[in-house]
Design a protein around this motif. Structure first.
Motif, PDB file in Angstrom:
ATOM      1  N   HIS A   1       0.809  -1.215   0.000  1.00  0.00           N
ATOM      2  CA  HIS A   1       0.000   0.000   0.000  1.00  0.00           C
ATOM      3  C   HIS A   1       0.845   1.269   0.000  1.00  0.00           C
ATOM      4  O   HIS A   1       0.310   2.374  -0.019  1.00  0.00           O
ATOM      5  N   ALA A   2       2.141   1.117   0.053  1.00  0.00           N
ATOM      6  CA  ALA A   2       3.021   2.285   0.141  1.00  0.00           C
ATOM      7  C   ALA A   2       3.163   2.959  -1.223  1.00  0.00           C
ATOM      8  O   ALA A   2       3.298   2.291  -2.243  1.00  0.00           O
ATOM      9  N   PRO A   3       3.143   4.298  -1.269  1.00  0.00           N
ATOM     10  CA  PRO A   3       3.381   4.997  -2.534  1.00  0.00           C
ATOM     11  C   PRO A   3       4.819   4.805  -2.992  1.00  0.00           C
ATOM     12  O   PRO A   3       5.755   5.033  -2.240  1.00  0.00           O
TER      13      PRO A   3
ATOM     14  N   ILE B   1       0.520   3.980   6.611  1.00  0.00           N
ATOM     15  CA  ILE B   1       0.663   4.074   5.158  1.00  0.00           C
ATOM     16  C   ILE B   1      -0.687   3.925   4.467  1.00  0.00           C
ATOM     17  O   ILE B   1      -1.036   4.693   3.562  1.00  0.00           O
ATOM     18  N   TYR B   2      -1.464   2.953   4.910  1.00  0.00           N
ATOM     19  CA  TYR B   2      -2.766   2.702   4.276  1.00  0.00           C
ATOM     20  C   TYR B   2      -3.715   3.888   4.471  1.00  0.00           C
ATOM     21  O   TYR B   2      -4.407   4.308   3.552  1.00  0.00           O
TER      22      TYR B   2
ATOM     23  N   ARG C   1      -1.832   7.299   2.665  1.00  0.00           N
ATOM     24  CA  ARG C   1      -1.035   7.132   1.447  1.00  0.00           C
ATOM     25  C   ARG C   1      -1.304   8.212   0.404  1.00  0.00           C
ATOM     26  O   ARG C   1      -0.425   8.561  -0.375  1.00  0.00           O
TER      27      ARG C   1
ATOM     28  N   PRO D   1       7.544  10.125   1.582  1.00  0.00           N
ATOM     29  CA  PRO D   1       6.868   9.045   2.298  1.00  0.00           C
ATOM     30  C   PRO D   1       7.532   8.546   3.576  1.00  0.00           C
ATOM     31  O   PRO D   1       6.912   8.537   4.640  1.00  0.00           O
TER      32      PRO D   1
END
Length: 277
Positions: free
Chosen positions: A73-75, A181-182, A185, A191
């Motif tokens: 889910h991380a950019p 993160i979710y 994001r 980040p």
């Protein structure tokens, strides 16, 4: 002989840059043995060559293979690859005997002894890190609003982190990072730094950026802030890490930054050292 633990997190494309960083550390921190841990998704193509290079510098290369992990889910982008998140979970992969480690980005050049930083006592903190807020006060305010962490005075740069591994093992939970993160994001701009500052900013010991995380793009700003004190002569004598933040990097052919020639000199020496083995 003193032992210093170093940590990096890179992909397969940063072999030469990592060699330059390590060679500059060796030149400026003699009489020290280094354990060099590198977080990586899978074994590098240049693994054996790098192991030999480290040995010539009295360093021991210890790869930390992440494999498949939960950063789905991380950019992720070309500028911000998946590897930037690994430093936040380093304690999950490091050997049990490692209680402290110094994380560095691979676009950093060392020009003075790192031992004083490594000797810093931070037993009540998770990390020691520098903020560039004196260079960009407006950005600090914007980040507080964006990340809603108003109680944290600084926005810390994640390129240089002295990590209290004994403490991070107890306090940093993978699920907290994944959940953040979710949830955030769509608003994460830098980040890994956003995560670091939002979740752990109040547990970071501040260190001076003009010494330990000098933004190489901002030399004129540093000089103005110090009323002329932090000039080139001062930097050469006092600054430990030059950090080549931003898109333009000193190893690029047409880069004309103030410290590009210095970087390329170290890069040349590092390359020559690796070919004489």
């Amino acid at each position: 002989m003193e032992t210093i633990n170093l940590l990096f997190s890179i992909d397969n494309n940063f072999f030469e840059q990592l060699k330059t960083t390590l060679f500059s550390i060796r030149v400026n921190t003699p009489h020290t043995f280094f354990r060099v841990f590198v977080l990586q998704k899978q074994k590098f193509d240049w693994d054996n060559a790098f192991r030999k290079f480290c040995a010539t510098l009295n360093m021991r290369y210890e790869p930390l293979i992440i494999g498949s992990n939960g950063f789905k889910h991380a950019p992720i982008s070309k500028r911000y690859p998946e590897t930037i998140y690994y430093r936040l979970l380093a304690q999950d992969y490091l050997p049990e005997d490692v209680q402290k480690i110094l994380y560095l980005d691979a676009d950093i050049l060392c020009i003075n002894d790192i031992s004083p930083l490594y000797a810093l006592e931070i037993k009540h903190y998770l990390y020691a890190a520098a903020s560039h807020s004196q260079l960009t006060n407006l950005t600090t305010v914007v980040n507080k609003v964006r990340l809603q962490n108003y109680e944290v005075e600084q926005y810390y740069n994640s390129g240089v982190l002295l990590i209290n591994v004994a403490r991070t093992r107890k306090q940093i939970k993978r699920r907290d990072i994944y959940r953040f993160i979710y949830k955030k994001r769509s608003t994460l701009l830098l980040p890994d730094q956003d995560i670091l500052n939002s979740l752990y900013g109040s547990q970071i010991y501040p260190i001076p950026d003009q010494i330990y995380n000098f933004d190489a793009r901002k030399s004129l700003t540093y000089e103005m802030l110090s009323n002329g004190t932090w000039d080139l002569n001062w930097i050469i004598k006092n600054t430990v890490f030059l950090h080549f933040c931003g898109k333009e990097k000193p190893w690029e052919e047409n880069n004309k930054g103030k410290f590009t020639a210095l970087y390329k000199h170290y890069a040349h020496l590092a390359s020559r050292n690796s070919t004489t083995d």
